[in-house]
Write a protein that holds these residues in place. Structure first.
Motif, PDB file in Angstrom:
ATOM      1  N   ARG A 129      36.108  52.939  29.056  1.00 22.04           N
ATOM      2  CA  ARG A 129      37.081  52.331  29.801  1.00 22.04           C
ATOM      3  C   ARG A 129      37.598  51.730  30.558  1.00 22.04           C
ATOM      4  O   ARG A 129      38.631  51.173  30.760  1.00 22.04           O
ATOM      5  N   LEU A 130      36.804  50.927  31.667  1.00 24.62           N
ATOM      6  CA  LEU A 130      37.454  49.922  33.166  1.00 24.62           C
ATOM      7  C   LEU A 130      35.688  49.466  33.177  1.00 24.62           C
ATOM      8  O   LEU A 130      34.749  50.191  34.025  1.00 24.62           O
ATOM      9  N   ASP A 131      35.918  48.185  32.555  1.00 27.03           N
ATOM     10  CA  ASP A 131      33.801  47.361  32.841  1.00 27.03           C
ATOM     11  C   ASP A 131      34.283  47.336  34.185  1.00 27.03           C
ATOM     12  O   ASP A 131      35.004  47.008  35.516  1.00 27.03           O
ATOM     13  N   GLY A 132      33.213  46.595  34.685  1.00 27.99           N
ATOM     14  CA  GLY A 132      32.918  46.304  36.327  1.00 27.99           C
ATOM     15  C   GLY A 132      33.594  44.974  36.746  1.00 27.99           C
ATOM     16  O   GLY A 132      34.154  45.385  37.961  1.00 27.99           O
ATOM     17  N   PHE A 133      34.396  44.171  35.863  1.00 27.41           N
ATOM     18  CA  PHE A 133      34.347  43.014  36.237  1.00 27.41           C
ATOM     19  C   PHE A 133      36.856  43.799  36.908  1.00 27.41           C
ATOM     20  O   PHE A 133      36.936  43.450  37.688  1.00 27.41           O
ATOM     21  N   GLY A 134      36.947  44.727  35.803  1.00 27.13           N
ATOM     22  CA  GLY A 134      38.717  44.950  36.314  1.00 27.13           C
ATOM     23  C   GLY A 134      37.932  45.740  37.349  1.00 27.13           C
ATOM     24  O   GLY A 134      39.288  46.299  37.924  1.00 27.13           O
ATOM     25  N   PHE A 135      37.345  47.330  37.127  1.00 27.35           N
ATOM     26  CA  PHE A 135      36.884  47.222  38.021  1.00 27.35           C
ATOM     27  C   PHE A 135      36.935  46.944  40.095  1.00 27.35           C
ATOM     28  O   PHE A 135      37.683  47.400  40.776  1.00 27.35           O
ATOM     29  N   ILE A 136      36.180  45.450  39.737  1.00 26.12           N
ATOM     30  CA  ILE A 136      36.114  45.119  40.825  1.00 26.12           C
ATOM     31  C   ILE A 136      37.348  43.886  41.526  1.00 26.12           C
ATOM     32  O   ILE A 136      38.042  44.523  42.558  1.00 26.12           O
ATOM     33  N   GLU A 137      37.948  43.557  40.457  1.00 26.28           N
ATOM     34  CA  GLU A 137      39.858  43.100  40.631  1.00 26.28           C
ATOM     35  C   GLU A 137      40.764  44.034  41.259  1.00 26.28           C
ATOM     36  O   GLU A 137      41.063  43.971  42.093  1.00 26.28           O
ATOM     37  N   ALA A 138      40.179  45.263  40.522  1.00 31.95           N
ATOM     38  CA  ALA A 138      41.415  46.610  40.942  1.00 31.95           C
ATOM     39  C   ALA A 138      41.126  46.980  42.510  1.00 31.95           C
ATOM     40  O   ALA A 138      41.662  47.461  43.773  1.00 31.95           O
ATOM     41  N   VAL A 139      39.610  46.692  43.043  1.00 33.34           N
ATOM     42  CA  VAL A 139      39.563  47.369  44.077  1.00 33.34           C
ATOM     43  C   VAL A 139      39.954  46.137  45.289  1.00 33.34           C
ATOM     44  O   VAL A 139      40.349  46.202  46.236  1.00 33.34           O
ATOM     45  N   ARG A 140      39.339  45.106  44.623  1.00 30.63           N
ATOM     46  CA  ARG A 140      40.133  43.665  45.322  1.00 30.63           C
ATOM     47  C   ARG A 140      41.691  43.276  45.588  1.00 30.63           C
ATOM     48  O   ARG A 140      41.601  43.033  46.684  1.00 30.63           O
ATOM     49  N   GLY A 141      42.143  43.878  44.565  1.00 33.32           N
ATOM     50  CA  GLY A 141      43.467  44.293  44.765  1.00 33.32           C
ATOM     51  C   GLY A 141      44.053  45.541  45.882  1.00 33.32           C
ATOM     52  O   GLY A 141      45.289  45.600  46.236  1.00 33.32           O
ATOM     53  N   GLN A 142      43.541  46.527  46.823  1.00 35.65           N
ATOM     54  CA  GLN A 142      43.917  47.501  47.189  1.00 35.65           C
ATOM     55  C   GLN A 142      43.144  46.499  48.985  1.00 35.65           C
ATOM     56  O   GLN A 142      41.832  46.691  49.300  1.00 35.65           O
TER      57      GLN A 142
END
Length: 121
Positions: A58-71
């Motif tokens: 669904r959402l790999d670690g790279f995408g997850f980290i980028e989404a977290v950093r976007g908050q």
């Protein structure tokens, strides 16, 4: 004060190992099965640090980290990557996404607890 940790990993075995290790260390642990679930869990907590796998559905670690950093509220939250991967280009990609550190599975429980205390304590 006990640290609050969000661990995001699609492996039930790894989640169970993290639960045992971090609960034994007196840490409060929140678990998620993939990056999408991790963002849902993160919405309701303020963790001191995050542990994330890279290879997840669904959402790999790279995408997850980028989404977290976007908050805004999680821009400075330490994120440790916990993965079987060890390729330098993947480490560089994780750093570019916003990861704080990298730990290769299988993990040493003592070293993981020490790393979490170092980045979040």
């Amino acid at each position: 004060m006990s640290l609050k940790i969000l661990a995001v990993d699609d492996s039930r075995t790894i989640r169970d190992m993290l639960k045992l290790t971090l609960n034994d260390a007196g840490m409060e642990l929140y678990l998620a099965e993939d990056g999408v679930h991790g963002l849902e869990v993160l919405d309701g907590i303020e963790p001191d640090a995050i542990i994330s796998d890279i290879n997840m559905p669904r959402l790999d670690g790279f995408g997850f980290i980028e989404a977290v950093r976007g908050q805004d509220r999680h821009r400075a939250t330490p994120i440790l990557v916990l993965t079987t991967e060890s390729a330098p280009e993947l480490k560089a990609r994780a750093r570019a996404a916003g990861a704080t550190g990298w730990i290769v599975k299988p993990f040493d429980p003592v070293k993981l607890v020490k790393a979490l205390n170092m980045v979040a304590g």
